[in-house]
Write a protein that holds these residues in place. Sequence first.
Motif, PDB file in Angstrom:
ATOM      1  N   ASP A 298      11.286   1.066  33.180  1.00  0.00           N
ATOM      2  CA  ASP A 298      12.612   0.478  33.091  1.00  0.00           C
ATOM      3  C   ASP A 298      13.265   0.916  31.787  1.00  0.00           C
ATOM      4  O   ASP A 298      12.671   1.618  30.966  1.00  0.00           O
ATOM      5  N   VAL A 299      14.509   0.504  31.585  1.00  0.00           N
ATOM      6  CA  VAL A 299      15.258   0.972  30.415  1.00  0.00           C
ATOM      7  C   VAL A 299      14.604   0.522  29.113  1.00  0.00           C
ATOM      8  O   VAL A 299      14.683   1.219  28.093  1.00  0.00           O
ATOM      9  N   ASN A 300      13.936  -0.626  29.152  1.00  0.00           N
ATOM     10  CA  ASN A 300      13.287  -1.120  27.938  1.00  0.00           C
ATOM     11  C   ASN A 300      12.076  -0.262  27.577  1.00  0.00           C
ATOM     12  O   ASN A 300      11.832   0.026  26.404  1.00  0.00           O
TER      13      ASN A 300
ATOM     14  N   HIS B 243      20.138  -2.979  21.726  1.00  0.00           N
ATOM     15  CA  HIS B 243      19.987  -2.194  22.955  1.00  0.00           C
ATOM     16  C   HIS B 243      20.078  -3.104  24.181  1.00  0.00           C
ATOM     17  O   HIS B 243      20.764  -2.775  25.168  1.00  0.00           O
TER      18      HIS B 243
ATOM     19  N   VAL C 271      11.688   2.931  28.257  1.00  0.00           N
ATOM     20  CA  VAL C 271      12.185   4.206  27.739  1.00  0.00           C
ATOM     21  C   VAL C 271      12.664   4.047  26.296  1.00  0.00           C
ATOM     22  O   VAL C 271      12.388   4.892  25.433  1.00  0.00           O
ATOM     23  N   PHE C 272      13.378   2.951  26.014  1.00  0.00           N
ATOM     24  CA  PHE C 272      13.887   2.742  24.658  1.00  0.00           C
ATOM     25  C   PHE C 272      12.742   2.566  23.658  1.00  0.00           C
ATOM     26  O   PHE C 272      12.767   3.106  22.553  1.00  0.00           O
TER      27      PHE C 272
ATOM     28  N   ARG D 137      15.641  -9.095  35.220  1.00  0.00           N
ATOM     29  CA  ARG D 137      16.022  -8.303  34.065  1.00  0.00           C
ATOM     30  C   ARG D 137      15.415  -8.877  32.795  1.00  0.00           C
ATOM     31  O   ARG D 137      15.780  -9.962  32.353  1.00  0.00           O
TER      32      ARG D 137
ATOM     33  N   CYS E 238      11.349   5.797  22.792  1.00  0.00           N
ATOM     34  CA  CYS E 238      12.214   6.491  21.836  1.00  0.00           C
ATOM     35  C   CYS E 238      11.939   5.995  20.413  1.00  0.00           C
ATOM     36  O   CYS E 238      11.890   6.794  19.469  1.00  0.00           O
TER      37      CYS E 238
ATOM     38  N   VAL F 212      22.855  -2.760  27.256  1.00  0.00           N
ATOM     39  CA  VAL F 212      22.465  -2.554  28.655  1.00  0.00           C
ATOM     40  C   VAL F 212      22.935  -3.725  29.516  1.00  0.00           C
ATOM     41  O   VAL F 212      23.390  -3.547  30.654  1.00  0.00           O
TER      42      VAL F 212
END
Length: 409
Positions: free
Chosen positions: A368-370, A394, A372-373, A206, A376, A398
């Motif tokens: 991964d979520v990072n 963020h 996508v952020f 992660r 944004c 998460v």
Amino acid sequence: MKLLHTSDWHLGHSLYGRKRYDEHTAFLAWLAAAIDQQGIDTLLVAGDIFDNSTPSNRAQELYYRFLCQVAASCCRHVVVIGGNHDSPSFLNAPRELLRALNVHVVGASSAEPGDEVIVLADSQGSPEAIVCAVPYLRDRDIRTAWAGESLEEKREKLSSGIRDHYAAVGAIAQQKRQELVGDLPIIATGHLFTSGGKTIDGDGVRDLYVGSLAQVGADTFPACIDYLALGHLHVPQQVGQAAHMRYSGSPIPCGFGEAKQEKKVVLVDFGSDAPHIEELAVPCFQPLARLSGSLAEIQAQIEFLKEQGSNAWLEIEYSGQEVIGNLRLLIDESVAGSGLEVRRIKNKQIVERVLGRLNEEESLEELDVNDVFKRCLDSFAVSPEERPALIAAHGEIVHDLLEEDKNAR
């Protein structure tokens, strides 16, 4: 006593939609054979047994079948700790039953540090080692949050909490050693990130945990520890100059960034002197390969692999100047009739033309979520000055979501 240290199995893991059950089945069969061949007395699994907190039935079957197989072997004890990917309540649920097989499970930190101290007995029933079975320490286990804390204050609290927890568990282990006959070795576990630890792009660690929260040094751990078995980082390595503090690394590559990495487990022999430590190479059960370049260069690399009779899974990055809209079709034609399997194609030209938007060659599963952020932030034209604070906030949100144990309800 001979100990085998492994970690980060990630049972149930998928690589771009492709399940890894065959690889994990082969690895566990190899591991069971290695335990017999090496005459292992204790197996230690340092966290991330499963890839997520709700493992599939097949992943569970692999885990429990393996434990039963090891319990019937020369291995007297198995010690399993929870990692950040594991559900503490899921791991702990059958621990009373597993104890009958001499499988000791510590899924989560306890309010009583003594619960994490396990005395292992030899074949005659006499104590032979003390294990400080410290699992992944979640934020709420070691830190009290206060409104208005800075990120640096949170990091310091986490580091102090980890240090204090190991000090408390180590003190209990030392007390037990004094009470028992003989100078028993003290073995400790951990599932965390140490300062200077090596990671590889795409290794599944992660990023938000590695980059934004506590990283501890070798001085975090008590001097009484004779061997520290760590999990979380997928690269086999020792902690700084401390040869007795080790990450075994993951046994199979969790991403294409690990494709060329030699996987290992660690063998530790506790004799009369200092423990003898050596690494045992894990076979490659499914080759992975990264191919990059122009279309002609990629096709040439594919032909070479076909000539070698390879059955590798491929990650392909097209970096040529020409815009090729049917790249996937051309690549599929190149691998047709071979054992090669294309798992991912990255078409840089297409990505650049659509200004980073998702396209036919890219799916959310590949981000991964990072990622996508950050996209944004790009979409809303957030200034560089504002980004660090937003990314840190963020990451913390998460991280808290990932630490939630869905099985505890």
